[in-house]
Design a protein around this motif. Structure first.
Motif, mmCIF file in Angstrom:
data_model
loop_
_atom_site.group_PDB
_atom_site.id
_atom_site.type_symbol
_atom_site.label_atom_id
_atom_site.label_comp_id
_atom_site.label_asym_id
_atom_site.label_seq_id
_atom_site.Cartn_x
_atom_site.Cartn_y
_atom_site.Cartn_z
ATOM 1 N N THR A 158 0.846 -1.184 0.000
ATOM 2 C CA THR A 158 0.000 0.000 0.000
ATOM 3 C C THR A 158 0.887 1.241 0.000
ATOM 4 O OG1 THR A 158 -0.149 0.124 2.422
ATOM 5 C CG2 THR A 158 -1.790 -1.241 1.284
ATOM 6 N N PHE A 159 0.336 2.352 -0.531
ATOM 7 C CA PHE A 159 1.131 3.563 -0.728
ATOM 8 C C PHE A 159 0.400 4.790 -0.188
ATOM 9 C CE2 PHE A 159 2.364 0.352 -3.709
ATOM 10 C CZ PHE A 159 3.742 0.451 -3.804
ATOM 11 N N LYS A 160 -0.277 4.608 0.924
ATOM 12 C CA LYS A 160 -1.067 5.666 1.535
ATOM 13 C C LYS A 160 -0.219 6.847 1.994
ATOM 14 C CE LYS A 160 -4.218 6.133 5.566
ATOM 15 N NZ LYS A 160 -3.375 6.595 6.670
ATOM 16 N N HIS A 161 0.982 6.587 2.466
ATOM 17 C CA HIS A 161 1.799 7.626 3.094
ATOM 18 C C HIS A 161 2.861 8.212 2.165
ATOM 19 C CE1 HIS A 161 0.130 7.082 7.128
ATOM 20 N NE2 HIS A 161 0.101 5.792 6.853
ATOM 21 N N PHE A 162 2.919 7.779 0.925
ATOM 22 C CA PHE A 162 3.918 8.336 0.005
ATOM 23 C C PHE A 162 3.693 9.846 -0.126
ATOM 24 C CE2 PHE A 162 5.303 9.834 -4.118
ATOM 25 C CZ PHE A 162 6.599 9.362 -4.171
ATOM 26 N N LYS A 163 4.769 10.617 0.018
ATOM 27 C CA LYS A 163 4.649 12.074 0.008
ATOM 28 C C LYS A 163 4.822 12.640 -1.400
ATOM 29 C CE LYS A 163 6.081 12.654 4.808
ATOM 30 N NZ LYS A 163 7.070 13.253 5.757
ATOM 31 N N TRP A 164 3.964 13.587 -1.699
ATOM 32 C CA TRP A 164 3.940 14.205 -3.032
ATOM 33 C C TRP A 164 5.299 14.811 -3.370
ATOM 34 C CZ3 TRP A 164 -0.648 17.944 -4.574
ATOM 35 C CH2 TRP A 164 -0.690 18.087 -5.976
ATOM 36 N N LYS A 165 5.964 15.420 -2.388
ATOM 37 C CA LYS A 165 7.252 16.086 -2.624
ATOM 38 C C LYS A 165 8.316 15.125 -3.114
ATOM 39 C CE LYS A 165 9.329 15.504 1.980
ATOM 40 N NZ LYS A 165 10.490 14.713 1.501
ATOM 41 N N ASP A 166 8.132 13.819 -2.841
ATOM 42 C CA ASP A 166 9.152 12.838 -3.190
ATOM 43 C C ASP A 166 9.040 12.348 -4.629
ATOM 44 O OD1 ASP A 166 10.349 12.971 -0.696
ATOM 45 O OD2 ASP A 166 9.047 11.423 0.156
ATOM 46 N N MET A 167 8.046 12.841 -5.366
ATOM 47 C CA MET A 167 7.936 12.522 -6.790
ATOM 48 C C MET A 167 8.757 13.540 -7.580
ATOM 49 S SD MET A 167 4.554 12.459 -9.251
ATOM 50 C CE MET A 167 4.105 10.748 -8.901
ATOM 51 N N PRO A 168 9.784 13.112 -8.292
ATOM 52 C CA PRO A 168 10.563 14.051 -9.105
ATOM 53 C C PRO A 168 9.670 14.765 -10.118
ATOM 54 C CG PRO A 168 11.675 11.923 -8.945
ATOM 55 C CD PRO A 168 10.302 11.741 -8.372
ATOM 56 N N GLY A 169 9.790 16.083 -10.188
ATOM 57 C CA GLY A 169 8.993 16.836 -11.146
ATOM 58 C C GLY A 169 7.524 16.917 -10.795
ATOM 59 N N ALA A 170 7.186 16.786 -9.522
ATOM 60 C CA ALA A 170 5.792 16.850 -9.088
ATOM 61 C C ALA A 170 5.155 18.167 -9.518
ATOM 62 C CB ALA A 170 5.719 16.703 -7.566
ATOM 63 N N LEU A 171 3.871 18.115 -9.841
ATOM 64 C CA LEU A 171 3.135 19.304 -10.269
ATOM 65 C C LEU A 171 2.674 20.095 -9.043
ATOM 66 C CD1 LEU A 171 0.971 17.870 -13.208
ATOM 67 C CD2 LEU A 171 3.224 18.968 -13.305
ATOM 68 N N GLN A 172 3.589 20.795 -8.421
ATOM 69 C CA GLN A 172 3.283 21.530 -7.199
ATOM 70 C C GLN A 172 2.390 22.731 -7.521
ATOM 71 O OE1 GLN A 172 6.738 22.685 -4.999
ATOM 72 N NE2 GLN A 172 5.592 23.500 -3.267
ATOM 73 N N PRO A 173 1.186 22.800 -6.940
ATOM 74 C CA PRO A 173 0.241 23.867 -7.294
ATOM 75 C C PRO A 173 0.746 25.250 -6.875
ATOM 76 C CG PRO A 173 -0.859 22.050 -6.147
ATOM 77 C CD PRO A 173 0.603 21.845 -5.980
ATOM 78 N N LYS A 174 0.475 26.234 -7.740
ATOM 79 C CA LYS A 174 0.831 27.616 -7.453
ATOM 80 C C LYS A 174 -0.374 28.522 -7.698
ATOM 81 C CE LYS A 174 5.735 27.164 -8.740
ATOM 82 N NZ LYS A 174 6.819 27.692 -9.603
ATOM 83 N N ILE A 175 -0.381 29.655 -7.021
ATOM 84 C CA ILE A 175 -1.410 30.666 -7.241
ATOM 85 C C ILE A 175 -1.010 31.471 -8.469
ATOM 86 C CG2 ILE A 175 -2.593 32.664 -6.260
ATOM 87 C CD1 ILE A 175 -1.891 31.529 -3.489
#
Length: 377
Positions: A158-175
């Motif tokens: 299971t991958f419930k706790h995988f953190k978004w920041k740890d994905m290379p090139g994650a689509l980090q939302p911006k205003i």
């Protein structure tokens, strides 16, 4: 399928059953709401749940993923009650009861409180948009796997706790107006990618594992110009594609980053994404459709879906009443051959249309299935 066909053929399905407690009580008391589904599962008489059971009895999948079935840790009053009081009882004279002796369920992020103000409304209340995944109580919109074949629970990942920041090139939302990140640095460091979870469930079929890869990413809507849900939906689906590709950055809830090594697999779930949707981030579903290990050629269809939107030539592919293909069963290219499949969506004049006539009848989604034949590797 297993009762009536050669054991080399199997039917795998996904069904968003819309069975969360808030559907059964609206008195505003959250603690009572959490118990509302349990009460209906024990009664055996709820009309919506009876219709869901009848649909499953008519399609008769060997393996099925149920999305939006609240996570209830005590299976006796949760999924086992659904099996015992609904699936194990013939819902109509022309349907046969069906049993699933093997079950997998696990906690999900929806409704699980976080300490953060994720939705930036000025209040960190731990629920709704401030939970790790949107939900008003822990376990809302959960999921569960039912199988007529043994589940190798020791090898489930299971991958419930995988953190978004740890994905290379994650689509980090911006205003857009300011370029400021939507999530603060502390929030981003803690944010979990999966709105529910991602599961790798090995099911033993003919002595070998068939990996059911289960997901239910967040809908890419209910946000603003920062598109935080759209980006999360994209990256949840990317996590699945990258897992199949053996990307080393991925770790499971046991902190293992062992690459996926399965041969036969089936992706199943309400992915809340479509190549024809304006809300879906472009290229999202192509991550799966164009993956070298996935066979996405066969598209399940229904005549009822076509009738739901006669102006759209692709409507026969739709899996939700809101006119979209959102639910998927996608097999591996290796070891499996697709021989059929469909979407349970009768036309309005059909006698079974009563099962899908509106959301109260069963769900706003339709059961989707594939028939697969074992192929020697």
């Amino acid at each position: 399928m297993s009762e009536e066909n050669d054991s080399r053929q199997i039917r795998v399905a996904t069904f968003n059953v819309s069975m969360e407690a808030t559907n059964y009580r609206s008195d505003g008391d959250e603690k009572l709401n959490e118990k509302a589904l349990q009460e209906q599962l024990s009664s055996g008489n709820n009309s919506q749940i009876k219709n869901i059971a009848e649909i499953i009895q008519r399609v008769r999948p060997d393996i099925i993923l149920l999305n939006e079935f609240d996570y209830i840790e005590n299976t006796d009053i949760g999924i086992s009650a659904f099996i015992k009081n609904y699936l194990n009882k013939s819902q109509k004279p022309d349907t046969k009861s069906i049993d699933y002796p093997y079950v997998f369920l696990a906690p999900v992020n929806t409704g699980e409180p976080s300490p953060f103000d994720f939705n930036r409304d000025g209040v960190a209340n731990g629920k709704g948009g401030d939970a790790w995944g949107y939900g008003n109580y822990p376990g809302q919109y959960g999921m569960v796997v039912l199988s007529q074949f043994p589940i190798d629970e020791k090898k489930v990942r299971t991958f419930k706790h995988f953190k978004w920041k740890d994905m290379p090139g994650a689509l980090q939302p911006k205003i857009p107006e300011s370029g400021e990140h939507w999530y603060s640095e502390a929030q981003w460091q803690a944010f979990r990618l999966s709105s529910k979870s991602m599961w790798d469930v090995p099911i033993i079929w003919k002595g070998e594992p068939l990996h059911l890869l289960a997901q239910h990413p967040t809908p890419p809507v209910f946000d603003g110009p920062e598109n935080r849900n759209g980006f999360r939906n994209h990256d949840e689906i990317r996590l699945l594609a990258d897992y199949l590709s053996g990307e080393s950055y991925i770790y499971d809830d046991q902190q293992s980053n062992e690459p996926f090594s399965g041969k036969r697999f089936v992706i199943a779930g309400d992915l809340n994404a479509s190549v024809h949707s304006k809300e879906t981030v472009p290229g999202t579903m192509e991550l799966l459709f164009e993956h070298s290990l996935i066979d996405a050629q066969f598209i399940p269809t229904s005549s009822g879906g076509a009738r739901n939107d006669p102006s759209d030539p692709l409507a026969k592919q739709h899996t939700a009443f809101w006119k979209s293909r959102a639910d998927y069963v996608l097999p591996s290219k290796q070891g499996l051959v697709v021989v059929g499949g469909g979407v349970f969506w009768p036309q309005p004049q059909h006698r079974l249309f009563r099962l899908v006539k509106d959301r109260k009848a069963s769900s706003d989604h339709r059961l989707v299935y594939l028939d697969l034949v074992w192929q020697q590797l």
